[in-house]
Design an enzyme around this catalytic site. Structure first.
Site, PDB file in Angstrom:
ATOM      1  N   LEU A  87       0.829  -0.878   0.184  1.00 56.11           N
ATOM      2  CA  LEU A  87      -0.545  -0.082   0.009  1.00 56.11           C
ATOM      3  C   LEU A  87       0.713   1.237   0.151  1.00 56.11           C
ATOM      4  O   LEU A  87       0.249   2.047   0.019  1.00 56.11           O
ATOM      5  CB  LEU A  87      -1.033   0.003   1.057  1.00 56.11           C
ATOM      6  CG  LEU A  87      -1.411  -0.881   1.023  1.00 56.11           C
ATOM      7  CD1 LEU A  87      -2.680  -1.399   2.353  1.00 56.11           C
ATOM      8  CD2 LEU A  87      -3.171  -1.073   0.259  1.00 56.11           C
ATOM      9  N   SER A  88       2.111   1.363   0.370  1.00 60.34           N
ATOM     10  CA  SER A  88       2.808   1.994   0.355  1.00 60.34           C
ATOM     11  C   SER A  88       3.113   2.783  -0.850  1.00 60.34           C
ATOM     12  O   SER A  88       3.495   4.154  -0.512  1.00 60.34           O
ATOM     13  CB  SER A  88       4.332   1.745   0.291  1.00 60.34           C
ATOM     14  OG  SER A  88       4.819   1.424   1.675  1.00 60.34           O
ATOM     15  N   LYS A 105      14.378  -6.892   5.387  1.00 61.85           N
ATOM     16  CA  LYS A 105      14.555  -5.977   5.758  1.00 61.85           C
ATOM     17  C   LYS A 105      15.976  -6.042   7.167  1.00 61.85           C
ATOM     18  O   LYS A 105      16.798  -5.331   7.277  1.00 61.85           O
ATOM     19  CB  LYS A 105      13.878  -5.791   7.304  1.00 61.85           C
ATOM     20  CG  LYS A 105      12.413  -5.391   6.582  1.00 61.85           C
ATOM     21  CD  LYS A 105      11.595  -5.006   8.005  1.00 61.85           C
ATOM     22  CE  LYS A 105      10.148  -4.552   7.296  1.00 61.85           C
ATOM     23  NZ  LYS A 105       9.422  -4.411   8.558  1.00 61.85           N
ATOM     24  N   ASN A 134      14.393  -0.285   7.236  1.00 56.89           N
ATOM     25  CA  ASN A 134      13.433  -0.701   6.406  1.00 56.89           C
ATOM     26  C   ASN A 134      13.404   1.021   5.582  1.00 56.89           C
ATOM     27  O   ASN A 134      12.112   0.885   5.032  1.00 56.89           O
ATOM     28  CB  ASN A 134      11.996  -0.924   7.289  1.00 56.89           C
ATOM     29  CG  ASN A 134      11.293   0.432   7.890  1.00 56.89           C
ATOM     30  OD1 ASN A 134      12.355   1.323   8.334  1.00 56.89           O
ATOM     31  ND2 ASN A 134      10.223   0.695   7.646  1.00 56.89           N
ATOM     32  N   ASP A 181      10.406   1.753  11.931  1.00 59.24           N
ATOM     33  CA  ASP A 181       8.594   0.141  12.440  1.00 59.24           C
ATOM     34  C   ASP A 181       8.536   1.033  13.420  1.00 59.24           C
ATOM     35  O   ASP A 181       7.527   0.794  14.470  1.00 59.24           O
ATOM     36  CB  ASP A 181       8.844  -0.945  12.274  1.00 59.24           C
ATOM     37  CG  ASP A 181       8.904  -1.204  10.713  1.00 59.24           C
ATOM     38  OD1 ASP A 181       7.634  -0.736  10.341  1.00 59.24           O
ATOM     39  OD2 ASP A 181       9.602  -2.320  10.669  1.00 59.24           O
ATOM     40  N   GLY A 197       8.596 -11.925  15.734  1.00 58.33           N
ATOM     41  CA  GLY A 197       9.004 -12.269  14.543  1.00 58.33           C
ATOM     42  C   GLY A 197       9.979 -10.218  13.909  1.00 58.33           C
ATOM     43  O   GLY A 197      10.213 -10.043  15.102  1.00 58.33           O
ATOM     44  N   ARG A 251       4.151 -18.445  20.281  1.00 50.96           N
ATOM     45  CA  ARG A 251       4.413 -19.984  19.782  1.00 50.96           C
ATOM     46  C   ARG A 251       5.671 -21.006  19.749  1.00 50.96           C
ATOM     47  O   ARG A 251       5.703 -21.389  20.912  1.00 50.96           O
ATOM     48  CB  ARG A 251       3.610 -20.415  18.057  1.00 50.96           C
ATOM     49  CG  ARG A 251       3.358 -21.811  17.754  1.00 50.96           C
ATOM     50  CD  ARG A 251       2.724 -21.845  16.896  1.00 50.96           C
ATOM     51  NE  ARG A 251       4.021 -20.571  15.720  1.00 50.96           N
ATOM     52  CZ  ARG A 251       3.241 -20.823  14.367  1.00 50.96           C
ATOM     53  NH1 ARG A 251       2.498 -21.555  14.242  1.00 50.96           N
ATOM     54  NH2 ARG A 251       3.935 -20.370  13.702  1.00 50.96           N
ATOM     55  N   THR A 252       6.334 -20.508  19.122  1.00 50.40           N
ATOM     56  CA  THR A 252       7.552 -20.976  19.625  1.00 50.40           C
ATOM     57  C   THR A 252       8.716 -20.389  20.387  1.00 50.40           C
ATOM     58  O   THR A 252       9.048 -18.924  20.660  1.00 50.40           O
ATOM     59  CB  THR A 252       8.654 -20.447  18.127  1.00 50.40           C
ATOM     60  OG1 THR A 252       7.786 -21.311  17.163  1.00 50.40           O
ATOM     61  CG2 THR A 252       9.608 -21.275  18.062  1.00 50.40           C
ATOM     62  N   GLY A 286      -3.804  -1.708  12.626  1.00 50.68           N
ATOM     63  CA  GLY A 286      -2.031  -1.490  11.883  1.00 50.68           C
ATOM     64  C   GLY A 286      -2.633  -0.673  11.015  1.00 50.68           C
ATOM     65  O   GLY A 286      -0.949   0.146  10.542  1.00 50.68           O
TER      66      GLY A 286
HETATM   67  P1  NAP Z   1       6.998 -12.997  10.753  1.00 46.74           P
HETATM   68  O1  NAP Z   1       8.028 -11.921  11.390  1.00 46.74           O
HETATM   69  O2  NAP Z   1       7.185 -13.467  10.304  1.00 46.74           O
HETATM   70  O3  NAP Z   1       6.969 -13.684  12.517  1.00 46.74           O
HETATM   71  C1  NAP Z   1       5.468 -13.071  12.486  1.00 46.74           C
HETATM   72  C2  NAP Z   1       5.141 -14.303  14.265  1.00 46.74           C
HETATM   73  O4  NAP Z   1       3.325 -14.751  13.521  1.00 46.74           O
HETATM   74  C3  NAP Z   1       5.519 -15.114  14.766  1.00 46.74           C
HETATM   75  O5  NAP Z   1       6.015 -14.542  16.007  1.00 46.74           O
HETATM   76  C4  NAP Z   1       5.011 -16.088  14.096  1.00 46.74           C
HETATM   77  O6  NAP Z   1       5.931 -17.445  15.750  1.00 46.74           O
HETATM   78  C5  NAP Z   1       4.006 -15.655  14.739  1.00 46.74           C
HETATM   79  N1  NAP Z   1       2.674 -16.801  13.961  1.00 46.74           N
HETATM   80  C6  NAP Z   1       2.925 -17.520  12.996  1.00 46.74           C
HETATM   81  N2  NAP Z   1       1.360 -18.533  13.207  1.00 46.74           N
HETATM   82  C7  NAP Z   1       1.243 -18.761  13.999  1.00 46.74           C
HETATM   83  C8  NAP Z   1       0.223 -19.189  14.414  1.00 46.74           C
HETATM   84  N3  NAP Z   1      -0.771 -19.865  13.468  1.00 46.74           N
HETATM   85  N4  NAP Z   1       0.385 -19.246  15.894  1.00 46.74           N
HETATM   86  C9  NAP Z   1       0.722 -18.492  16.568  1.00 46.74           C
HETATM   87  N5  NAP Z   1       1.762 -17.691  16.289  1.00 46.74           N
HETATM   88  C10 NAP Z   1       1.844 -17.464  15.088  1.00 46.74           C
HETATM   89  O7  NAP Z   1       6.012 -10.860  10.592  1.00 46.74           O
HETATM   90  P2  NAP Z   1       6.158  -9.420  11.155  1.00 46.74           P
HETATM   91  O8  NAP Z   1       6.636  -8.993  10.236  1.00 46.74           O
HETATM   92  O9  NAP Z   1       6.460  -9.909  12.147  1.00 46.74           O
HETATM   93  O10 NAP Z   1       4.266  -9.238  10.723  1.00 46.74           O
HETATM   94  C11 NAP Z   1       3.358 -10.261  11.851  1.00 46.74           C
HETATM   95  C12 NAP Z   1       2.449  -9.121  11.101  1.00 46.74           C
HETATM   96  O11 NAP Z   1       2.235  -7.801  11.864  1.00 46.74           O
HETATM   97  C13 NAP Z   1       1.960  -9.245   9.441  1.00 46.74           C
HETATM   98  O12 NAP Z   1       0.778  -9.552   9.784  1.00 46.74           O
HETATM   99  C14 NAP Z   1       2.168  -9.016   9.102  1.00 46.74           C
HETATM  100  O13 NAP Z   1       0.830  -8.211   8.252  1.00 46.74           O
HETATM  101  C15 NAP Z   1       1.945  -7.234  10.349  1.00 46.74           C
HETATM  102  N6  NAP Z   1       2.981  -5.775  10.054  1.00 46.74           N
HETATM  103  C16 NAP Z   1       1.954  -4.812  10.340  1.00 46.74           C
HETATM  104  C17 NAP Z   1       2.506  -3.695  10.288  1.00 46.74           C
HETATM  105  C18 NAP Z   1       1.929  -2.067  10.103  1.00 46.74           C
HETATM  106  O14 NAP Z   1       2.609  -1.226   9.456  1.00 46.74           O
HETATM  107  N7  NAP Z   1       1.174  -2.338  10.431  1.00 46.74           N
HETATM  108  C19 NAP Z   1       4.227  -3.673  10.271  1.00 46.74           C
HETATM  109  C20 NAP Z   1       5.025  -4.720  10.000  1.00 46.74           C
HETATM  110  C21 NAP Z   1       3.701  -6.029  10.364  1.00 46.74           C
HETATM  111  P3  NAP Z   1       6.493 -18.472  15.360  1.00 46.74           P
HETATM  112  O15 NAP Z   1       7.666 -17.605  16.046  1.00 46.74           O
HETATM  113  O16 NAP Z   1       6.537 -19.244  16.603  1.00 46.74           O
HETATM  114  O17 NAP Z   1       6.582 -19.028  14.069  1.00 46.74           O
END
Ligand code: NAP
Length: 289
Positions: free
Chosen positions: A23-24, A73, A94, A109, A135, A157-158, A252
């Protein structure tokens, strides 16, 4: 309104893989147009094998800068000339700024998250927070909260991943106020009960899995601000449950806008039109599935 590009037009953009749903471009181009700036924001689909060449391209093509998103990133850091202390601490960039040929890396962020809270930031920082997830986004937010004196419980979760993040950040910040717990645990439930901020940094509840929720609704209480980083859907199941209980809720969208606003300031030196950017994001979301 159509706009003309010329030899004077300054170019910024985003490197991601994939990048087509970003969306950027809509958000930044709306801001440039609103301020009458001769800038254009272009999405670049950069395969991980081509990241170094793409970064060299920022210099070669004299781009003003780029955003960097998943999956680049962390890996982009080694190709930059300078990286801000915050971006180094969370191993994530970023935003790149081409400062007369010197490529500087920033992470917007964490600061974007804090700015998105507006006046509520003062009430929230320095108290107890729970961050779900370990993450990339969780790392930025835990860092932002911890350096502002918050006590942060990271529930993932992990568990090993949360422990690793907490140990790294605690060492870097000389800070003992961050701890790791398993997301489905008594400790996590107790931490939520004592917190005034809950941030969902997991992808649980994101489209198309909109029926999922990272923690049970019964854990929530009305003194919580529940912040879900997800913006598709605009109101996740978690936010819906929190709203029904009487919590303050945020999705978000504003974090996306504010992290972009900081990139905008870095590239242009100007104050961005936040409302215009927010409207562009909301319009973009309406076009999504
Ligand atoms: P990421 O690095 O892939 O981390 C994902 C996280 O979600 C991990 O902690 C993972 O746990 C957990 N997870 C995934 N599936 C799961 C499940 N079924 N049950 C429990 N935990 C689960 O992702 P990220 O970049 O941090 O992004 C995370 C979310 O934030 C996304 O939805 C992204 O769209 C959103 N986001 C929004 C913004 C914004 O500006 N609004 C910015 C960045 C990200 P494990 O470690 O156990 O795998």
């Amino acid at each position: 309104m159509k706009r003309l590009l010329s030899g004077e037009t300054k170019v910024v953009g985003v490197f991601g893989f994939p990048v087509r749903h970003s969306l950027s471009p809509a958000m930044h181009n709306a801001a440039f147009q609103d301020l009458g700036l001769d800038f254009v924001y272009v999405p670049f689909n950069v395969h991980p094998d081509n990241l170094e060449a793409a970064v060299q391209g920022v210099r070669a093509l004299q781009l003003v800068g780029v955003n960097v998103t998943i999956p680049h990133k962390e890996s982009v850091i080694r190709f930059l000339d300078w990286v801000s202390p915050e971006a180094q601490q969370i191993s994530s960039v970023n935003t790149i700024h081409n400062s007369e040929g010197l490529l500087k890396g920033y992470s917007t962020d964490g600061q974007g998250f804090i700015e998105s809270l507006g006046p509520m930031a003062a009430e929230i920082c320095g108290k107890k927070s729970v961050v779900l997830g370990a993450g990339g986004s969780a790392r930025a937010i835990v860092h932002a909260l911890a350096i502002r004196g918050s006590e942060v419980t990271v529930a993932n979760r992990t568990l090993s991943r949360a422990i690793e993040m907490v140990e790294t950040l605690s060492k870097l910040l000389g800070n003992r106020s961050i701890r790791a717990v398993q997301i489905e645990s008594k400790e996590a439930r107790e931490a939520v009960a004592e917190a005034n901020l809950l941030v969902n940094c997991t992808s649980v509840g994101m489209f198309p899995h909109i029926e999922e929720q990272p923690i049970p609704s019964e854990w929530l209480h009305k003194d919580l601000l529940v912040y879900d980083l997800i913006y598709n859907p605009i109101e996740t199941r978690l936010l819906q449950a929190a709203r029904e209980i009487g919590c303050k809720i945020m999705n978000g969208v504003l974090m996306l806008v504010h992290q972009g606003a900081i990139s905008f300031r870095i590239w242009t030196g100007l104050e961005p039109p936040i409302k215009v950017m927010e409207e562009a994001v909301l319009a973009g979301l309406q076009r999504m599935p």
